[in-house]
Design a protein around this motif. Structure first.
Motif, PDB file in Angstrom:
ATOM      1  N   ILE B 177      14.548  52.804  26.215  1.00 50.14           N
ATOM      2  CA  ILE B 177      14.024  54.150  25.930  1.00 50.14           C
ATOM      3  C   ILE B 177      12.859  54.089  24.938  1.00 50.14           C
ATOM      4  O   ILE B 177      12.414  55.105  24.437  1.00 50.14           O
ATOM      5  CB  ILE B 177      15.122  55.082  25.357  1.00 50.14           C
ATOM      6  N   VAL B 182       8.242  55.138  27.174  1.00 46.81           N
ATOM      7  CA  VAL B 182       7.496  56.356  26.838  1.00 46.81           C
ATOM      8  C   VAL B 182       6.101  56.277  27.454  1.00 46.81           C
ATOM      9  O   VAL B 182       5.607  57.225  28.066  1.00 46.81           O
ATOM     10  CB  VAL B 182       7.404  56.530  25.307  1.00 46.81           C
ATOM     11  N   ARG B 207      20.945  58.724  28.445  1.00 44.47           N
ATOM     12  CA  ARG B 207      20.032  58.551  27.314  1.00 44.47           C
ATOM     13  C   ARG B 207      18.573  58.590  27.772  1.00 44.47           C
ATOM     14  O   ARG B 207      17.735  59.257  27.162  1.00 44.47           O
ATOM     15  CB  ARG B 207      20.322  57.238  26.584  1.00 44.47           C
ATOM     16  N   VAL B 208      18.283  57.910  28.862  1.00 40.65           N
ATOM     17  CA  VAL B 208      16.887  57.887  29.291  1.00 40.65           C
ATOM     18  C   VAL B 208      16.489  59.264  29.824  1.00 40.65           C
ATOM     19  O   VAL B 208      15.342  59.682  29.691  1.00 40.65           O
ATOM     20  CB  VAL B 208      16.614  56.744  30.297  1.00 40.65           C
ATOM     21  N   GLU B 210      17.404  62.100  28.552  1.00 37.93           N
ATOM     22  CA  GLU B 210      17.026  62.873  27.356  1.00 37.93           C
ATOM     23  C   GLU B 210      15.521  62.743  27.095  1.00 37.93           C
ATOM     24  O   GLU B 210      14.854  63.701  26.713  1.00 37.93           O
ATOM     25  CB  GLU B 210      17.768  62.348  26.129  1.00 37.93           C
ATOM     26  N   LEU B 211      15.036  61.531  27.293  1.00 38.98           N
ATOM     27  CA  LEU B 211      13.621  61.250  27.066  1.00 38.98           C
ATOM     28  C   LEU B 211      12.764  61.954  28.123  1.00 38.98           C
ATOM     29  O   LEU B 211      11.754  62.587  27.811  1.00 38.98           O
ATOM     30  CB  LEU B 211      13.420  59.730  27.137  1.00 38.98           C
ATOM     31  N   LYS B 214      12.416  65.516  27.324  1.00 40.90           N
ATOM     32  CA  LYS B 214      11.462  65.783  26.241  1.00 40.90           C
ATOM     33  C   LYS B 214      10.055  65.936  26.777  1.00 40.90           C
ATOM     34  O   LYS B 214       9.231  66.655  26.212  1.00 40.90           O
ATOM     35  CB  LYS B 214      11.480  64.643  25.222  1.00 40.90           C
TER      36      LYS B 214
END
Lengths: 291, 294
Positions: B177, B182, B207-208, B210-211, B214
């Motif tokens: 992540i 990014v 978890r990824v 969530e990114l 964003k």
């Protein structure tokens, strides 16, 4: 004794080996000085396989500059000294871009008016668990934090301060060959590289070996899913005189046990045999019979 | 031109095998970008010719001129990265630790320190065995994967796609992540998350995602090895539903993927009848993804 479990390619079995090995060693050798540390802070998985009791939890921080306008003369020196373009003078303001900051302190310490004091920014969480007589440490990077290295480095510091030097430390490392892996493996006594016998596995194993050679690090190989692909990994290791210490069989049943978050060796006797070999290898090293 | 980015959170879920299959299916209408510059594998299935190769420089690294050094130790004092140890009585730069902040060079009273451009790897523009264009890279040993090389690969692929009027840039991302992920996500039209039906596959995709959230990106998910654990598969599906992620396909646990890889082939190229099912699921998935990006 510090053992780092690493691999170039992801998904080759680092976590499987780390958790199974930690529990196996603590049960077989009746020792209470096994410390398992999940250093894959971007995607920590070891905890999914261990039913641990939470002992402590603490936030981990990194230092970044924060603009204090009171005495700032807008001289722009901060922008000039930042190699990462993390500090910019925008009109009558100084803007700090946290995600670009490496925490070198140059802008802060070279500011003539002390207008950029360093402040704490939370980057993740470190948790300590007890799993039977194993100590398990997990660090977890906050989503949106881009740099894993500072958290890995603080986690290793924590572990080294907290536990006896005589402990057996097992570092479950992140995948790849760049900074996070280097941070996780550079202080290990031995790095166990786990791979699979496929073209991808071999290619990434070679990269990992180049990295370990660069670090002048000692390493040995474990082959996972043996027989799923070809014999090129074995040939390569033989040519280069790299020791293969164990071969974990390819078995759909193992994948199923893993998928549930359970320990493999408790259900698959062949896995236990391979862990015995790794255990023997580790204890021979620890007792100075190798090297 | 649309940009499709394939990621997974967890490594080894089949990201590269699936990306290579899409590259095969979309051949003449795609520019491929291998943004997993840290452990790049896509080239083994697509056989690029490495026709154009260029060094990539990113950031700087300190270099101490021992003839000028007066051994005051100020550089080591200000260095926050333990990158200036004393070896045999000399202050030297540990290149693996140096972040290239340049602080030491700025405060050295005798100007003995210079900053050298840091070569962090190579990047390539190739023609693949499918006659498509592929942009890829190789990060140097121990180099920092700051995401800049990833951005370079992606931007070159985009430029070529625009120039040659291709409809898609297909990006193979890296696990995790952090910065490289990014960097590969920025500007994506559609994100394909390849996960597997295991507790870690589920944990890491959450978890990824969530990114991905964003960045407000539209996403779809392929569940690989879905039959390994049907309970986890169900859990993944409810997560997809709750988060409005498109469920693109389920792929069964099948070692044909590995057998094809050993032959240097994508699964859609193999002729064996047994693989027809896998093949048709992947073809359907690719069609679905194309529709979703429209």
């Amino acid at each position: 004794m510090k053992i780092a479990i690493a691999s170039g390619k992801g998904g080759t079995g680092k976590t499987t080996l780390s958790v199974n090995l930690a529990v196996f060693l603590s049960e077989t050798y009746k020792t209470n000085n096994i410390v398992l540390i999940d250093l894959d802070v971007e995607e920590p998985n070891s905890g999914l396989f261990l039913n641990g009791k939470l002992i402590s939890s603490e936030s981990k921080y990194r230092m970044i500059p924060k603009w204090n306008p009171e005495k700032c003369t807008l001289c722009g020196n901060c922008q000039k000294v930042c190699n990462f373009h993390a500090v910019l003078k925008l009109g009558k303001k100084i803007a700090v871009f946290n995600e670009l900051c490496h925490g070198c302190y140059a802008c802060s310490e070279l500011c003539p008016t002390g207008s950029l004091p360093m402040v704490k920014e939370k980057m993740g969480e470190l948790k300590q668990f007890e799993v039977g007589n194993i100590n398990f440490i997990e660090s977890r990077l906050d989503i949106g934090q881009e740099q894993a290295v500072p958290l890995i480095s603080q986690t290793i510091d924590f572990v080294e301060n907290q536990f006896d030097d005589d402990s057996i430390f097992i570092y479950d490392s992140p995948p790849g060959t760049s900074c996070p892996v280097i941070e996780a493996t550079k202080d290990a006594d031995i790095v166990i590289l786990i791979t699979e016998p496929t073209p991808f596995g071999l290619h990434d194993l070679k990269l990992a070996i180049e990295t370990m050679d660069e670090l002048k690090q000692e390493y040995a190989v474990v082959i996972n899913r043996a027989n799923i692909g070809d014999d090129s990994v074995e040939k390569y290791c033989k040519e280069r005189n790299i020791q293969i210490i164990a071969k974990i069989p390819n078995d759909r049943k193992i994948a199923e046990i893993y998928s549930k978050g359970e320990l493999i060796y408790k259900q698959i006797p062949e896995m236990k045999e391979e862990l015995k070999k790794i255990g023997k290898y580790i204890f021979e090293m620890k007792n100075g019979e190798k090297r | 031109m649309k940009e499709i980015v394939v990621i997974s959170g967890k490594g080894g879920t089949g990201k590269t095998s699936i990306t290579a299959s899409f590259a095969y299916l979309g051949a003449d209408n795609i520019v491929v970008a291998d943004c997993d510059v840290d452990a790049a594998d896509l080239h083994m299935l697509l056989e690029p010719d490495f026709a154009k190769s260029e060094d990539f420089y990113s950031g700087e690294i300190a270099d101490i001129n021992q003839d000028l050094c007066i051994k005051c130790g100020e550089c080591a004092n200000v260095c926050r990265f333990n990158a200036i140890p004393i070896i045999d009585g000399q202050f030297v730069v540990n290149q693996l630790n140096c972040e290239g902040c340049g602080y030491c060079a700025r405060i050295c009273p005798v100007n003995a320190i210079t900053n050298l451009d840091n070569n962090v790897g190579k990047w390539f523009i190739s023609t693949t065995k499918l006659n498509s264009i592929m942009v890829h890279a190789r990060l140097g040993i121990g180099a920092e994967n700051s995401g800049k090389l990833v951005a370079k690969v992606k931007n070159e692929a985009k430029r070529i796609a625009l120039e040659t009027k291709k409809d898609f840039v297909l990006v193979d991302g890296s696990p995790g992540i952090g910065c490289p992920v990014v960097s590969s996500l920025s500007g994506a039209s559609f994100v394909v998350i390849v996960t597997e039906a295991t507790v870690s596959g589920l944990h890491d995709m959450k978890r990824v995602y969530e990114l991905v959230k964003k960045f407000n990106l539209k996403a779809g998910c392929i569940i690989n090895k879905y039959d390994l654990n049907l309970d986890v598969s169900t859990e993944i599906k409810s997560f997809l539903k709750a988060e409005n992620i498109i469920h693109i396909a389920n792929l069964p646990y099948d070692e044909s993927f590995t057998r094809a890889m050993v032959e240097g082939k994508t699964i859609v190229e193999t002729k064996k009848d047994k693989n027809n099912n896998l093949k048709s699921i992947i073809i359907d998935s690719w069609n679905k993804i194309k529709e979703e990006t429209n």
